[in-house]
Design a protein around this motif. Structure first.
Motif, PDB file in Angstrom:
ATOM      1  N   GLY A   1       0.800  -1.225   0.000  1.00 18.21           N
ATOM      2  CA  GLY A   1       0.000   0.000   0.000  1.00 18.21           C
ATOM      3  C   GLY A   1       0.826   1.265   0.000  1.00 18.21           C
ATOM      4  N   SER A   2       2.162   1.124   0.095  1.00 19.58           N
ATOM      5  CA  SER A   2       2.976   2.346   0.045  1.00 19.58           C
ATOM      6  C   SER A   2       3.567   2.503  -1.353  1.00 19.58           C
ATOM      7  CB  SER A   2       4.073   2.313   1.109  1.00 19.58           C
ATOM      8  OG  SER A   2       4.846   1.167   0.951  1.00 19.58           O
ATOM      9  N   VAL A   3       3.966   3.733  -1.646  1.00 22.66           N
ATOM     10  CA  VAL A   3       4.584   4.041  -2.932  1.00 22.66           C
ATOM     11  C   VAL A   3       6.041   4.389  -2.667  1.00 22.66           C
ATOM     12  CG1 VAL A   3       4.571   5.629  -4.891  1.00 22.66           C
ATOM     13  CG2 VAL A   3       2.411   4.906  -3.871  1.00 22.66           C
TER      14      VAL A   3
ATOM     15  N   LYS B   1      -4.866  -1.130   5.727  1.00 24.09           N
ATOM     16  CA  LYS B   1      -5.910  -1.952   5.097  1.00 24.09           C
ATOM     17  C   LYS B   1      -6.257  -1.457   3.706  1.00 24.09           C
ATOM     18  CE  LYS B   1      -8.140  -2.884   9.566  1.00 24.09           C
ATOM     19  NZ  LYS B   1      -7.611  -1.799  10.392  1.00 24.09           N
ATOM     20  N   THR B   2      -5.330  -0.731   3.074  1.00 19.36           N
ATOM     21  CA  THR B   2      -5.675  -0.150   1.769  1.00 19.36           C
ATOM     22  C   THR B   2      -5.568  -1.172   0.648  1.00 19.36           C
ATOM     23  OG1 THR B   2      -3.386   0.514   1.532  1.00 19.36           O
ATOM     24  CG2 THR B   2      -4.897   2.149   2.423  1.00 19.36           C
ATOM     25  N   GLY B   3      -4.841  -2.268   0.884  1.00 20.93           N
ATOM     26  CA  GLY B   3      -4.573  -3.189  -0.228  1.00 20.93           C
ATOM     27  C   GLY B   3      -3.425  -2.655  -1.068  1.00 20.93           C
ATOM     28  N   PRO B   4      -3.062  -3.399  -2.132  1.00 17.24           N
ATOM     29  CA  PRO B   4      -1.947  -2.977  -2.985  1.00 17.24           C
ATOM     30  C   PRO B   4      -2.275  -1.666  -3.716  1.00 17.24           C
ATOM     31  CG  PRO B   4      -2.565  -5.262  -3.417  1.00 17.24           C
ATOM     32  CD  PRO B   4      -3.618  -4.696  -2.540  1.00 17.24           C
ATOM     33  N   VAL B   5      -1.226  -0.959  -4.086  1.00 18.59           N
ATOM     34  CA  VAL B   5      -1.410   0.251  -4.893  1.00 18.59           C
ATOM     35  C   VAL B   5      -1.862  -0.171  -6.283  1.00 18.59           C
ATOM     36  CG1 VAL B   5      -0.267   2.254  -5.876  1.00 18.59           C
ATOM     37  CG2 VAL B   5       0.374   1.456  -3.601  1.00 18.59           C
ATOM     38  N   LYS B   6      -2.925   0.468  -6.777  1.00 19.39           N
ATOM     39  CA  LYS B   6      -3.433   0.079  -8.088  1.00 19.39           C
ATOM     40  C   LYS B   6      -2.887   0.965  -9.208  1.00 19.39           C
ATOM     41  CE  LYS B   6      -7.268  -1.494 -10.619  1.00 19.39           C
ATOM     42  NZ  LYS B   6      -8.670  -1.825 -10.707  1.00 19.39           N
ATOM     43  N   LEU B   7      -2.924   2.277  -8.996  1.00 18.73           N
ATOM     44  CA  LEU B   7      -2.488   3.203 -10.051  1.00 18.73           C
ATOM     45  C   LEU B   7      -1.776   4.397  -9.441  1.00 18.73           C
ATOM     46  CD1 LEU B   7      -5.826   3.381 -12.051  1.00 18.73           C
ATOM     47  CD2 LEU B   7      -3.716   2.446 -12.975  1.00 18.73           C
TER      48      LEU B   7
ATOM     49  N   MET C   1      -1.207  11.387  -8.126  1.00 12.95           N
ATOM     50  CA  MET C   1      -2.458  10.843  -7.586  1.00 12.95           C
ATOM     51  C   MET C   1      -2.288   9.329  -7.469  1.00 12.95           C
ATOM     52  SD  MET C   1      -5.467  11.688  -6.521  1.00 12.95           S
ATOM     53  CE  MET C   1      -6.216  13.123  -7.232  1.00 12.95           C
ATOM     54  N   VAL C   2      -2.677   8.794  -6.309  1.00 14.71           N
ATOM     55  CA  VAL C   2      -2.497   7.363  -6.037  1.00 14.71           C
ATOM     56  C   VAL C   2      -3.842   6.766  -5.684  1.00 14.71           C
ATOM     57  CG1 VAL C   2      -1.372   5.703  -4.499  1.00 14.71           C
ATOM     58  CG2 VAL C   2      -0.151   7.770  -5.195  1.00 14.71           C
ATOM     59  N   THR C   3      -4.129   5.572  -6.189  1.00 13.15           N
ATOM     60  CA  THR C   3      -5.334   4.862  -5.747  1.00 13.15           C
ATOM     61  C   THR C   3      -4.979   3.418  -5.430  1.00 13.15           C
ATOM     62  OG1 THR C   3      -7.596   4.254  -6.313  1.00 13.15           O
ATOM     63  CG2 THR C   3      -6.037   4.332  -8.120  1.00 13.15           C
ATOM     64  N   TRP C   4      -5.759   2.797  -4.528  1.00  6.77           N
ATOM     65  CA  TRP C   4      -5.467   1.437  -4.066  1.00  6.77           C
ATOM     66  C   TRP C   4      -6.554   0.476  -4.535  1.00  6.77           C
ATOM     67  CZ3 TRP C   4      -5.044   5.769  -0.905  1.00  6.77           C
ATOM     68  CH2 TRP C   4      -3.754   6.077  -0.441  1.00  6.77           C
ATOM     69  N   GLU C   5      -6.291  -0.797  -4.339  1.00 13.36           N
ATOM     70  CA  GLU C   5      -7.271  -1.822  -4.733  1.00 13.36           C
ATOM     71  C   GLU C   5      -8.590  -1.646  -3.983  1.00 13.36           C
ATOM     72  OE1 GLU C   5      -7.190  -3.993  -7.054  1.00 13.36           O
ATOM     73  OE2 GLU C   5      -5.079  -4.086  -7.634  1.00 13.36           O
ATOM     74  N   CYS C   6      -8.490  -1.239  -2.712  1.00 11.24           N
ATOM     75  CA  CYS C   6      -9.727  -1.105  -1.937  1.00 11.24           C
ATOM     76  C   CYS C   6     -10.445   0.207  -2.244  1.00 11.24           C
ATOM     77  CB  CYS C   6      -9.429  -1.184  -0.437  1.00 11.24           C
ATOM     78  SG  CYS C   6      -8.939   0.384   0.255  1.00 11.24           S
TER      79      CYS C   6
ATOM     80  N   MET D   1      -7.582   5.992 -14.323  1.00 11.40           N
ATOM     81  CA  MET D   1      -7.708   7.444 -14.156  1.00 11.40           C
ATOM     82  C   MET D   1      -6.641   8.146 -14.970  1.00 11.40           C
ATOM     83  SD  MET D   1      -6.358   7.985 -10.272  1.00 11.40           S
ATOM     84  CE  MET D   1      -4.752   7.395  -9.742  1.00 11.40           C
ATOM     85  N   SER D   2      -6.908   9.405 -15.287  1.00 16.12           N
ATOM     86  CA  SER D   2      -5.955  10.169 -16.080  1.00 16.12           C
ATOM     87  C   SER D   2      -6.199  11.655 -15.834  1.00 16.12           C
ATOM     88  CB  SER D   2      -6.162   9.855 -17.555  1.00 16.12           C
ATOM     89  OG  SER D   2      -5.515  10.816 -18.336  1.00 16.12           O
TER      90      SER D   2
END
Length: 1442
Positions: A272-274, A305-311, A322-327, A365-366
């Motif tokens: 969940g971290s970048v 509890k964010t889950g893996p980083v998605k984008l 901008m960062v978003t997670w699986e959850c 996202m973009s």
């Protein structure tokens, strides 16, 4: 920085489809967006957000290729590549329509000026009609994991471990080559590449890949979670020319995004971290720069509890990610890790009733053009709930449930992100896609303060103040703190719609130093706005606007806009200056040709600094030319500095600034005028702050010798790196001798590391600096806001923050977007940083520097707060530390604060705001609270002492705190601090009753008394004439109308505890003390403010302390305390010039004294006096006989010389009104009766006008009365003494009020058997003493003593020995005492409080008629006696006339 604003917007796809988009890919300029669903490719336009074209795959082809997965645009937007599930690359040609083919066109009303003027002009604002054509597909025979465009090539990674390089155009056999991942050598750094450990890449493929232009390489995430970076060693990508490095200790990578401007690679991880990596320039290894991760402190529920980083998505200007997670959820971070927004907490995550919302899950996202929008595609299960389908169906065409939704989030951003030249100003400027937000006050307020005549300096054309030719740098900031900090609201300026619709998006914005003028530049041209006129200025000629585009930014220099632009007609770069007040036209611009593209521009005093694409820096000087009709500016090249040796890529330079900052402060001390010169260049190179100083090592030319014209500028030294991870730099070109530390410092914002300041260190008192002491020091400190501007002198950082507002209007079954997301607003914030810097200096043993800095800021309004914060922060850290601190800072801080007068209150305020457990640690460092309490008492700082009491109450035994409280209580009583006294009474009771923690609230009974002393006497609207009346009739019935405040010894407590007794004893002691010292006024205040039962106490003390020892001194003391003038002596005629002079001076001093004291002097005497006719009619009706006149004069001459007569001032009313106590001086000032209606009746009943001197004498009599407020207070005290039976005091107050009734009444009481003999004796001897004193020292009292002579006679006779002093012989043998005129007591004119009626005045000689015979009409509502008594109450005014 970037801030979320408003609610997100939903874009609905007009085509019906069961498929939902899951991938969005922007074109290179972000004007077009490609959206993919399983079998559809759609192209959307950015503004307006509309669908242009959609390509739907046939079922047969879809079965062959598989569903669509990802897409990529060719750099020139002419092709799109789509990867499919079965390993095919589908290439689409994007065919633009002809010139006239538009899908949507704006419709203008008839007669609108905005019509098609130039060819190509219209396409800027319309969505073009495009079509998509599929070319031959390419089969790569393996699942495709990643697409990446690279100039003319397309790189494709496949799951079989190959990297395919395809040519965009020629896709034949020569157009592609495949590189196997296993053949690329990977190592930890490039130096050990040949021999060091290598990765075993068998069976591993590239999961994600992104190309970084400035690093010239690929950031990759491998399928086993490792992170790597692949560099091509030559321009052509071939197997043997690739070299990889990998990051140690990371095996859970999921995604990657590269930042070209700062040369950073951000890798998302399963945790969940970048992780943000940079490439070490010396070894070529990957080094961790910083992490972006949620902290348990701010997000305790969700951080793990964010889950893996998605984008991860970097903004177009690379300043935020901008960062978003699986959850689900979105979070925004600045480039070096400062968190700006996160939607996993607060109002984003919870409804107003506290229930948790599900975070929005995002599939793609973009960022939109210039970062004003974020296009978000929600994940599938998020989008459709049955309720939402119904909700959409309500306002959409049928089958709306089949439409796709795109969410658009709106952002506003700081002007610093793209135009860093605004960093030397003290304003915050944000811009959204169609508006500007700025922090400044009202221009009228600002400039009326700085210009003496705001209307004379206005510009003839646009009404704005003219700048002087050479503004003084100190006065360039005309705004005060109040305008910058006054409120939380922004000044919002809407950008002109005409400019916006043809030149969207806005790319640059700038504001001038005064914060009054803004300029914006979009796709073409620019426009500027003035807050003075509230108007925009646009190019009058649209062709000129469309033929230039701003490349290097905008800046203001005085009232010129400085623009670095590209001219399309001449096809060259130019530097232009446009004057603000003239029309926006190239005819009024001064143009300088440039040789290379400009990337950045900045202004410092009268210099422009440009950074160009060939990595060189140019310095230009600007000079104002006033020779021509229109003001213009001339620009001249001063110096060029090549930086190509130090800068690997021109796009890496974030900002360039000229400053006066330099390292050798020794020189600056000797020659302070050089402090203003451009001494050094600051360059932010991808987050590294580089400084180039002027080289002074060569032979120095003296200033005088070289003429200014051909003065050659010094060269620059090689650059030095000052700091890493720098996002913004602030410096000022102003100078201020008093605050040199702050103004010559350099301020840096460093993301998650907070801020840094590069502070100059000055030797004290110009002593020789220590050789070992460096000239400057870099101090880091943390602040809670993201800094956007620094107020240098005010030691403040300005910023902005996102605030949210929940919207609950649509709670229940359906949840539209408004309920899912809170409404976002942006608020201004500010923060003090001074305490951080002082603390850092103290830590480094630079206490002397800290003291100099603090003393220079001691005048700031929040300086006490700074001191408190410093103590508080250090105390919290050290007192709560688990390990012992070897070198604690708190004692040093305490010693430092003792240098300032605020020391005592700083410590106690800090302690009161800190928990009790830390107090012992604090007072061990600063000293015993008992000693500090005593210091406060010695310094007469009672409020601070009271705060220390609370400390003592908690830290000491009750006896100690009671002892100190008693001490403070007595001091507060002595100084008349009544609020504090009330608190102390409550505090002492709380100690006594054992209520240590919660002292009881102040008893409510005190409230009426706390409104200001005796004022409540008037609030209850008791007519004072009534009070005199009731006293005269001898009835003590005032308790009915007059509720005395019940006090601290309140009834109603079950048992009077010893504590109350203790407090009462102190109150009694103080009252006794006041009465002994004849401080009646203080006694009255004390009684009213503390609810002390004065009457009851006086009853008890009647024969003890409530006696009057010395009537004369008591009378004098009352005159002094109540600012009551002594009555002026009536003896002697006006004929004597000496006397005349004396009267004049006495009168003027009395009048002055009364004026200074009388709070109600200008009381509301607004009703005009009755006409003069009233006076004359009264004179006509007088009709006294000659016999009476003769009798009067004969009886009068017994007493005085035959030439003198007493003239009385009498109040005449047609209808007797309720008299008020207005000061008699009011009449001399406001009554117009004086003009011609004063007449005098002599023995022959003829009338003659008064001379000027006589008038003065009369007005002098009017001045014999004190201020209105004092009169109210004295009447109140008189009532209290009457009630308590303190007859001696009644006599004294009656004397000062010159109220015969009072004396009469007291003397009648003296006959009562209850009155002790010594009281009678005391009154008698007291009155005799007053008479003796009046005869010798204060002749003004004699007429009054004559008036009460019958009472005195009676008193003398009642005594055993018959004393008949000569003074008491009767003036006239009138038996009726109540007759006001006969006995010489003329009622004083007064203005009633509420009604302000003024009565006409007349003069009569006292002996003209028999006693009581004055023909006055009786009052309407009272018996005639009352009228007479009311008149008596005021005492007599005697004037002797020759």
């Amino acid at each position: 920085m970037y801030f979320l604003t408003g609610w997100p917007r939903r874009l609905l796809c007009p085509l019906r489809s069961a498929e939902e988009p899951f991938h969005v890919q922007p074109s290179s300029h972000r004007f077009y967006f490609a959206l993919l669903s399983e079998t559809q490719l759609s192209v959307w336009f950015s503004r307006p957000g509309v669908l242009i074209v959609s390509y739907i795959e046939s079922a047969k082809a879809a079965a062959q290729f598989g569903s669509y997965q990802t897409a990529e645009w060719k750099p020139d937007d002419s092709m799109i590549a789509v990867a499919t599930a079965k390993g095919y690359i589908l290439l689409f040609d994007v065919l633009g329509g002809g010139d006239d083919k538009y899908l949507y066109e704006p419709v203008y009303p008839k007669g609108s000026p905005r019509v098609k003027v130039t060819p190509g002009y219209k396409e800027e604002q319309c969505a073009p009609a495009l079509s998509l054509e599929m070319k031959k597909p390419v089969d790569l025979e393996a699942p495709i994991t990643s697409l990446q465009t690279l100039q003319e090539d397309l790189l494709v990674c496949t799951a079989d471990g190959y990297l395919h390089v395809l040519h965009w155009d020629g896709l034949g056999s020569n157009g592609r080559k495949a590189i196997c991942l296993t053949t690329i050598p990977f190592s930890l750094d490039l130096q050990s590449a040949r021999g060091g450990p290598s990765l075993d890449l068998e069976g591993v493929h590239i999961r994600r890949m992104e190309y970084c232009v400035t690093l010239d390489g690929f950031a990759v995430v491998l399928s086993d979670g490792r992170l790597g970076f692949i560099t091509p060693l030559s321009n052509i990508i071939t197997t043997d020319q690739l070299q990889g490095v990998w990051a140690a200790d990371v095996t859970d990578g999921t995604c990657v995004a590269v930042n070209n401007k700062y040369r950073l690679m951000a890798f998302g991880c399963c945790s969940g971290s970048v992780l943000v990596y940079m490439i070490d320039t010396t070894t070529g290894s990957m080094q961790l720069s910083h992490k972006l991760e949620l902290t348990p402190k701010h997000y305790p529920d969700i951080y793990n509890k964010t889950g893996p980083v998605k984008l991860i998505c970097w903004s177009p200007d690379y300043s935020v990610a901008m960062v978003t997670w699986e959850c689900g959820g979105l979070s925004l971070w600045s480039v070096f890790g400062a968190q700006l927004i996160c939607t996993l907490g607060e109002d984003f995550a919870y409804r107003s009733d506290g229930t948790k919302k599900d975070p929005l899950k995002i599939s793609s996202m973009s960022w939109g053009a210039e970062g004003y929008h974020l296009w978000v595609l929600p994940a599938k299960q998020e989008r459709r709930s049955p309720e939402e389908q119904q909700d959409v169906e309500m306002d959409a065409p049928p089958h709306a449930s089949l439409q796709a939704g795109i969410l658009q989030f709106h952002f506003i951003k700081s002007a610093l992100t793209v135009n860093p030249c605004t960093s030397n100003q003290e304003q915050v400027l944000l811009h959204g896609e169609d508006r500007l937000y700025l922090t400044c006050g009202d221009p009228t307020q600002i400039h009326s303060g700085s210009d003496a005549h705001p209307h004379t300096h206005l510009h003839p054309r646009d009404g704005s103040p003219l700048h002087p030719h050479r503004p003084n740098p100190d006065s360039s900031l005309s705004q005060g703190l109040s305008t910058l900090l006054g409120h939380k609201h922004w000044h919002v300026v809407q950008i002109h719609s005409t400019y916006l619709e043809s030149n969207w998006p806005i790319r640059f914005a700038a504001i001038d130093t005064a914060g009054q003028c803004m300029a914006v530049a979009g796709r073409r041209g620019f426009a500027h706005y003035s807050l003075f006129t509230r108007k925009w200025k646009l190019f009058g000629n649209i062709t000129q606007e469309q033929n230039m585009t701003v490349t290097g930014g905008l800046a203001w220099w005085n009232d010129f806009v400085v623009v670095a632009c590209y001219n399309f007609i001449d096809q060259q770069e130019q530097l232009r200056l446009y004057q603000r007040s003239s029309n926006l036209d190239n005819a009024f611009a001064s143009v300088t040709k440039l040789h290379s593209d400009t990337l950045l521009l900045n202004v410092f005093r009268d210099m422009i600094i440009l950074f160009r694409a060939d990595c060189s820096i140019c310095l230009y000087s600007i000079e104002r030319r006033s020779d021509s009709l229109n003001p213009s500016a001339s620009v001249e090249l001063l110096q060029e500095v090549s930086m190509s040796r130090y800068i690997p890529h021109p796009a890496l330079v974030v900002s360039v600034t000229l400053t006066s900052v330099r390292t050798e402060t020794g020189i600056t001390l000797k020659a302070p005028q050089q402090a203003c010169m451009a001494e050094s260049i600051m360059l932010n190179l991808a987050g590294q702050l580089i400084m180039l100083q002027r080289d002074r090592s060569g032979p120095q030319v003296r200033e005088k010798e070289s003429p200014a014209v051909n003065k050659k500028l010094l060269p620059f030294c090689p650059p030095v790196v000052l700091a890493q991870c720098v996002e913004n730099v602030w410096t000022t070109c102003r100078s201020n001798k008093k605050k040199r530390h702050l103004l010559e410092a350099l301020w840096l914002s460093c993301g998650e590391a907070g801020m840094k300041v590069w502070l100059p260190l000055f030797p004290r008192d110009h002593r020789k600096p220590h050789s070992f002491l460096s000239r400057r020091i870099m101090l880091p400190f943390h602040i809670n806001i993201y800094p956007l501007a620094v107020l240098f002198e005010d030691a403040l950082v300005l910023g902005a923050t996102n605030e949210t507002v929940l919207y609950d209007g649509l709670q229940g079954s359906s949840e539209p977007l408004e309920a899912l997301f809170p409404y976002c607003t942006v608020e201004r914030t500010s923060q003090i940083y001074l305490h951080h810097i002082l603390r850092q200096l103290l830590v480094r043993n630079l206490g002397e520097q800290a003291l100099m800095l603090a003393q220079s800021c001691a005048s700031l309004p929040y300086f006490p707060h700074v001191m408190e914060l410093m103590v508080h922060v250090v105390l919290e850290e050290e007192a709560t530390s688990r390990e012992p601190i070897p070198d604690p800072l708190l004692p040093t801080v305490a010693k430092f604060i003792t240098e300032f007068p605020l020391f005592l209150q700083t410590i106690v305020h800090c302690a009161r705001k800190t928990e009790y457990a830390l107090w012992n640690y604090l007072f061990a460092a600063v000293g015993n609270p008992k000693d500090l309490f005593e210091e406060c008492l010695m310094a007469q700082d009672l409020d601070t002492a009271a705060s220390y009491l609370i400390i003592l109450q908690n830290m000491e035994v009750p006896a100690v705190s009671r002892q100190h409280a008693t001490l403070l209580f007595n001091t507060a009583l002595e100084q008349g601090k009544w609020d504090l006294c009330r608190h102390m009474i409550r505090f002492l009771k709380a100690i006594g009753s054992g209520e240590m923690e919660t002292p009881p609230p102040t008893p409510t009974v005190q409230e009426p008394s706390s409104t200001g002393g005796f004022e409540f006497f008037r609030n209850r609207s008791i007519s004072l004439s009534q009070s005199a009346d009731s006293i005269s009739t001898g009835k003590f019935n005032l308790q009915k109308t007059f509720s005395m405040p019940t006090g601290a010894s309140a009834k109603g407590r079950d048992g009077e505890c010893a504590e109350n007794m203790y407090i009462d004893m102190m109150l009694w002691r103080h009252a006794r003390h006041l009465l002994e010292q004849v401080r009646l006024r203080d006694l009255g205040c004390f009684s009213a403010q503390l609810g002390f039962e004065l009457i009851g106490w006086l009853c008890r003390e009647r024969n003890r302390v409530a006696r009057v020892e010395d009537f004369v001194s008591a009378l004098k003391r009352l005159h002094k305390d109540f600012l009551w003038p002594f009555p002026v002596s009536p003896v002697g005629g006006f004929s004597s010039p000496l006397k005349n002079g004396r009267c004049r001076t006495v009168l003027s001093t009395r009048l002055l004294k009364s004026q200074s004291a009388d709070s109600l002097l200008n009381s509301d005497m607004d009703t005009a006096p009755p006409p003069a006719a009233a006076t004359h009619s009264w004179l006509d009706g007088l009709g006294p006989t000659d016999k009476d006149l003769d009798a009067a004069s004969s009886s009068h001459s017994n007493q005085h010389s035959p030439q003198t007569h007493d003239a009385f001032l009498s109040l005449l009313t047609n209808k007797v009104e309720e008299y008020s106590l207005g000061s008699a001086t009011d009449l001399t000032e406001t009554s117009s009766v004086v003009d011609g209606d004063w007449t005098m009746v002599d023995e022959n009943s003829s009338t003659l006008s008064l001379s000027q001197a006589e008038l003065e004498h009369i007005s002098m009599e009017l001045a014999n009365k004190g201020p209105h407020k004092s009169q109210v207070q004295l009447r109140y005290l008189l009532h209290v003494f009457m009630e308590a039976g303190c007859l001696e005091w009644c006599v004294v107050v009656g004397l000062i009020l010159r109220d015969a009734n009072v004396i009469k009444q007291v003397i009648s009481f003296l006959d009562s058997p209850e009155v002790p003999a010594e009281t009678v004796q005391s009154v008698r001897s007291g009155l005799l003493a007053v008479d003796t004193w009046a005869s010798s020292d204060c002749l003004g009292y004699k007429p009054f003593l004559h008036l009460i002579q019958p009472q005195l006679q009676q008193l003398m006779e009642s005594a055993s020995e018959q004393v008949q002093p000569e003074a008491f012989q009767p003036a006239c043998q009138s038996s009726k005492l109540g007759g006001a005129e006969g006995s010489g007591g003329a009622a004083a004119p007064r203005a009633d409080d509420g009604r302000g009626a003024a009565a006409p005045l007349g003069l009569v000689l006292p002996s003209l008629e028999p006693a009581g015979g004055f023909p006055r009409p009786p009052s309407e509502d009272g018996p005639p006696e009352q009228t007479e008594e009311q008149a008596d109450e005021e005492g007599a005014y005697d004037c002797t006339l020759s």
